[in-house]
Structures are given as C-alpha cells and as structure tokens.
Design an enzyme around this catalytic site. Structure first.
Site, short mmCIF file in Angstrom:
data_model
loop_
_atom_site.label_atom_id
_atom_site.label_comp_id
_atom_site.label_asym_id
_atom_site.label_seq_id
_atom_site.Cartn_x
_atom_site.Cartn_y
_atom_site.Cartn_z
N SER A 58 3.54 8.66 -0.15
CA SER A 58 2.29 9.41 -0.67
C SER A 58 1.43 8.65 -0.94
CB SER A 58 2.58 10.28 -1.86
OG SER A 58 1.32 10.73 -2.46
N VAL A 63 1.86 1.27 -3.15
CA VAL A 63 1.96 0.66 -2.31
C VAL A 63 1.40 1.38 -0.97
CG1 VAL A 63 3.99 -0.40 -0.83
CG2 VAL A 63 4.26 -0.39 -3.37
N CYS A 64 1.74 2.68 -1.04
CA CYS A 64 1.26 3.42 0.37
C CYS A 64 -0.48 3.40 0.07
CB CYS A 64 1.30 4.82 0.03
SG CYS A 64 3.15 5.26 -0.35
N ASP A 65 -1.01 3.33 -1.01
CA ASP A 65 -2.66 3.03 -0.92
C ASP A 65 -2.82 1.59 -0.55
OD1 ASP A 65 -5.05 3.64 -3.17
OD2 ASP A 65 -4.90 1.65 -2.66
N THR A 68 -2.26 1.43 3.33
CA THR A 68 -3.12 2.14 4.29
C THR A 68 -4.41 1.29 4.27
OG1 THR A 68 -2.06 4.21 4.01
CG2 THR A 68 -4.29 4.47 4.77
#
Length: 171
Positions: A58, A63-65, A68
């Site tokens: 998500s 970590v996804c933030d 990306t």
C-alpha cells in the site's frame, strides 16, 4: 491456483503467495490493472519499453511511500524508453491522491484491486490479506523478465541498485 509458503514474511510471520513463481528469462505474463483514470491498463501496452514493475502492499505505508518516491526520482536518469509502474491493491482514487500529495509524476501507479490479475500472474498476491507482496521485476523491451526480487520481509526495502543496474543493461 498455486500456493507458495515460506518465501515471504510480514512482521516476521510467514504468509502464503498465490500464483506461479516468475523467474529471470521467462516471458513476462500479461495482466490487466486499473489506472488512476479508472480505465483498464494492459501490460501489453508497454511493449517495446523496458519496464520496472514495483509491487507494493500500500502506498500509504512508509516503505511503499519511500520506494515509490525513490523510483520516481530515479526515473529522470533512465531515459524515455523506460517506464516505472507501481502496482498495489490501493484503489485508484487513493493512488491519485497519494501521487498528488507526494509530487510523484514519473511513476505510473496502477491498481490491482479489481481482479488481482497482476498479483496472481506474477505470484505475489498474499492469500491471507489480499495485498501484494513487495517485489520488483524488470522486463526488457522484448517482454523478457531480466530481474526479479521478491523481498523476503515485506517491511524491508527492495534492492534498488540491483534493479536499476539491470535496467541500464537492458535499455
């Protein structure tokens, strides 16, 4: 559907991945996901380009933030023949909101929420949570998988340097 256990953990707890394992040298499977404009996007529409596919659980997690944003920053150095796709189970509305707030404008965010087409085709759909495992694939302009990393612990970052080095060799 093929179930694979022991490959990935979430907060140290093993989870089950659905779908077949993708390996370097394989023809990249096609999939259909949803763009932030709510229109279907087929992976085949990127044929002729080298693609980094970053699967994340998500965008609204740290970590996804960070991942990306990192790929968005790197995009400027990769040239016009490279596309970076970030795919999650987030709804397209949430992805568009996140991109606007984060200033992400070089990465294409795509949602697999509808049919889990990508997650099952690439073997990264987490059975227990219906989220995607953190993974990075590099597909060359001929549609061949040249790099794949399924991150062992979902809270960890992928190996950016290895993926980016592969892209530079492919393009």
């Amino acid at each position: 559907m093929n179930e694979r256990s022991g490959i990935v953990t979430m907060r140290g707890n093993p989870v089950t991945l659905l779908g077949d394992e993708i390996k370097v040298g394989y023809q990249a499977p096609n999939f259909t996901v949803t763009g932030t404009d709510l229109k279907p996007v087929d992976f085949s529409s990127f044929k002729g380009k080298t693609c980094i596919i970053s699967a994340v659980p998500s965008l609204d997690t740290p970590v996804c933030d960070m991942s990306t944003r990192r790929f968005n920053q790197e995009a400027a150095t990769l040239g016009d023949n490279v596309e970076i796709l970030t795919i999650s189970m987030d709804l397209p509305f949430a992805q568009a909101r996140w991109c606007g707030a984060a200033g992400v404008d070089r990465v294409i965010t795509l949602s697999d929420h509808k049919n889990a087409s990508f997650g099952t085709a690439y073997g990264v759909l987490i059975k227990e949570f219906r989220l995607l495992s953190r993974a990075v694939f590099v597909v060359d302009s001929q549609g061949i998988v040249r790099y794949c990393e399924i991150v062992k612990e979902i809270a960890d970052s992928p190996n950016f340097d290895a993926a980016l080095a592969c892209v530079k060799e492919c393009s």
